[in-house]
Design an enzyme around this catalytic site. Structure first.
Site, PDB file in Angstrom:
ATOM      1  N   LYS A   1     -11.742 -48.261  -0.436  1.00 27.46           N
ATOM      2  CA  LYS A   1     -12.268 -48.969  -1.595  1.00 27.46           C
ATOM      3  C   LYS A   1     -11.789 -48.301  -2.880  1.00 27.46           C
ATOM      4  O   LYS A   1     -12.109 -48.743  -3.975  1.00 27.46           O
ATOM      5  CB  LYS A   1     -13.805 -48.942  -1.577  1.00 27.46           C
ATOM      6  CG  LYS A   1     -14.411 -49.731  -0.434  1.00 27.46           C
ATOM      7  CD  LYS A   1     -14.754 -51.155  -0.880  1.00 27.46           C
ATOM      8  CE  LYS A   1     -14.941 -52.088   0.297  1.00 27.46           C
ATOM      9  NZ  LYS A   1     -16.085 -51.738   1.124  1.00 27.46           N
TER      10      LYS A   1
ATOM     11  N   LYS B   1     -16.464 -63.401  -4.579  1.00 29.64           N
ATOM     12  CA  LYS B   1     -15.201 -63.926  -5.135  1.00 29.64           C
ATOM     13  C   LYS B   1     -15.473 -64.883  -6.298  1.00 29.64           C
ATOM     14  O   LYS B   1     -14.740 -64.890  -7.289  1.00 29.64           O
ATOM     15  CB  LYS B   1     -14.398 -64.684  -4.060  1.00 29.64           C
ATOM     16  CG  LYS B   1     -13.901 -63.803  -2.953  1.00 29.64           C
ATOM     17  CD  LYS B   1     -12.625 -63.084  -3.322  1.00 29.64           C
ATOM     18  CE  LYS B   1     -12.181 -62.262  -2.156  1.00 29.64           C
ATOM     19  NZ  LYS B   1     -11.467 -61.083  -2.329  1.00 29.64           N
TER      20      LYS B   1
ATOM     21  N   LYS C   1     -15.244 -44.544  -0.376  1.00 32.65           N
ATOM     22  CA  LYS C   1     -14.290 -44.607   0.731  1.00 32.65           C
ATOM     23  C   LYS C   1     -12.868 -44.731   0.217  1.00 32.65           C
ATOM     24  O   LYS C   1     -12.629 -45.343  -0.803  1.00 32.65           O
ATOM     25  CB  LYS C   1     -14.575 -45.874   1.565  1.00 32.65           C
ATOM     26  CG  LYS C   1     -15.640 -45.706   2.606  1.00 32.65           C
ATOM     27  CD  LYS C   1     -15.474 -46.660   3.781  1.00 32.65           C
ATOM     28  CE  LYS C   1     -15.236 -48.093   3.430  1.00 32.65           C
ATOM     29  NZ  LYS C   1     -15.217 -48.976   4.605  1.00 32.65           N
TER      30      LYS C   1
END
Ligand code: TRP
Length: 333
Positions: free
Chosen positions: A199, A113, A196
């Site tokens: 994602k 982050k 995926k």
């Protein structure tokens, strides 16, 4: 016998898709019979990115409605908003005194982050794992159904539990462990064959639970295929295997076996295969979407569910906080 306690937090951002459904929600639904379950919308966690207040509220309603539409039954589990349970931030404050800046800065999700949003490295982001630990420990849960990406957070929750017990010489908090579904937690790949579905950055390759019938059909008809196997017994490419997996999840067994036979003897026509999959997917998602819409259009009903859920959650949470305050010495009368 006392049922084992399960806690899980549902993120209130983003739309739910097939990856969420088959990877997590379907398992929540299975767990509600056999465990004492506390499932909550993690609205406090979402504040790290300062959402618009109107969006936040609507997202909480929507994600709650979608979860109920998928089969979560608020009469069987405690279904609540995190911010309706003040014992959670209270325990979070206590745990913050046992959490070290150094260990929090090392958490991979935090570092990621910081890399993505260097202009918003707030203290809430740093202490995200402490809040998550409080979510879990407040009910003294032992099982936490989460994906691989949350294992590190769970390890920290175990550390905080131990640290508290050790410092105050109590056995208040059991160690929570990730609940692995084994084969039950299916991974769904993106329809373009890239990674995926959860994602996926390509909305056209992700099927959302609120996609309408035609959108579902269009997305599936556009899914990546090729000219088909050339020799019997050919290995199935990933993107084809993914479509077969979806068919196994939503279509009748004989339909699935039929197409698999056609693949194996090289007579499969991917156009027909996708058309069948699209129709079965529409049949699967339509009732979920309809139910979720019905609920979002009935906020009074959602509010009642939230109120009841908070009450159930607070009963359990306040028992823990009474013990925690006592252990620390915060009790005066
Ligand atoms: N961090 C979890 C996620 O991103 C959500 C979450 C918050 C959670 N608190 C939790 C999950 C407690 C399990 C238990 O998916």
């Amino acid at each position: 016998m006392q049922k084992e306690i399960v806690v899980s937090g549902i993120r209130s951002t983003g739309f739910l898709h097939l990856g969420n459904y088959f990877g997590a929600m379907r398992n929540y639904v299975r767990m509600q019979e056999d465990y004492e379950c506390y499932f909550f919308v993690a609205d406090y966690h979402s504040l790290t990115t300062h959402p618009d207040p109107k969006d936040l509220r609507n997202n909480v309603y929507r994600v709650l409605a979608e979860n109920i539409a998928c089969g979560l039954d608020h009469t069987k589990v405690a279904l609540y908003a995190q911010s309706d349970v003040p014992e959670i931030p209270e325990l979070y404050l206590m745990m913050n005194m046992l959490a070290y800046k150094g260990e929090l800065e090392k958490v991979p999700t935090f570092k990621e982050k910081v890399r993505q949003h260097p202009d918003n490295v707030n203290a809430g982001l740093l202490t995200y794992p402490v809040l998550m630990a409080a979510d879990i420990l407040v009910h003294r849960a032992v099982k936490v159904p989460v994906g691989k990406d949350q294992e590190q957070h769970l390890e920290m929750a175990r550390n905080f539990a131990q640290r508290f017990n050790h410092r105050y010489q109590v056995e208040l908090f059991p160690e929570p462990h990730a609940f692995n579904f084994g084969a039950g937690g299916a991974k769904i790949m993106s329809l373009d064959g890239n990674g995926k579905m959860s994602k996926s950055e390509n909305a056209n390759a992700t099927i959302y639970l609120n996609d309408d019938d035609d959108t579902i059909r269009k997305k599936i008809m556009k899914a990546k295929t090729d000219s088909g196997p050339e020799a019997p017994g050919s290995e199935m490419p990933d993107y084809i295997a993914n479509l077969f997996q979806l068919m196994q999840l939503v279509s009748r067994e004989d339909v699935y076996n039929d197409f698999l036979g056609h693949f194996n003897n090289c007579t499969i026509r991917y156009g027909d295969f996708k058309k069948q999959l699209a129709e079965d997917m529409v049949q699967f998602i339509n009732p979920i979407r309809t139910k979720a819409l019905e609920l979002t259009n009935d906020p009074a009903r959602l509010q009642k569910i939230l109120r009841e859920g908070a009450q159930k959650a607070r009963e359990s949470a306040s028992r823990t906080l009474t013990e925690a305050r006592k252990a620390i010495g915060l009790h005066y009368y």
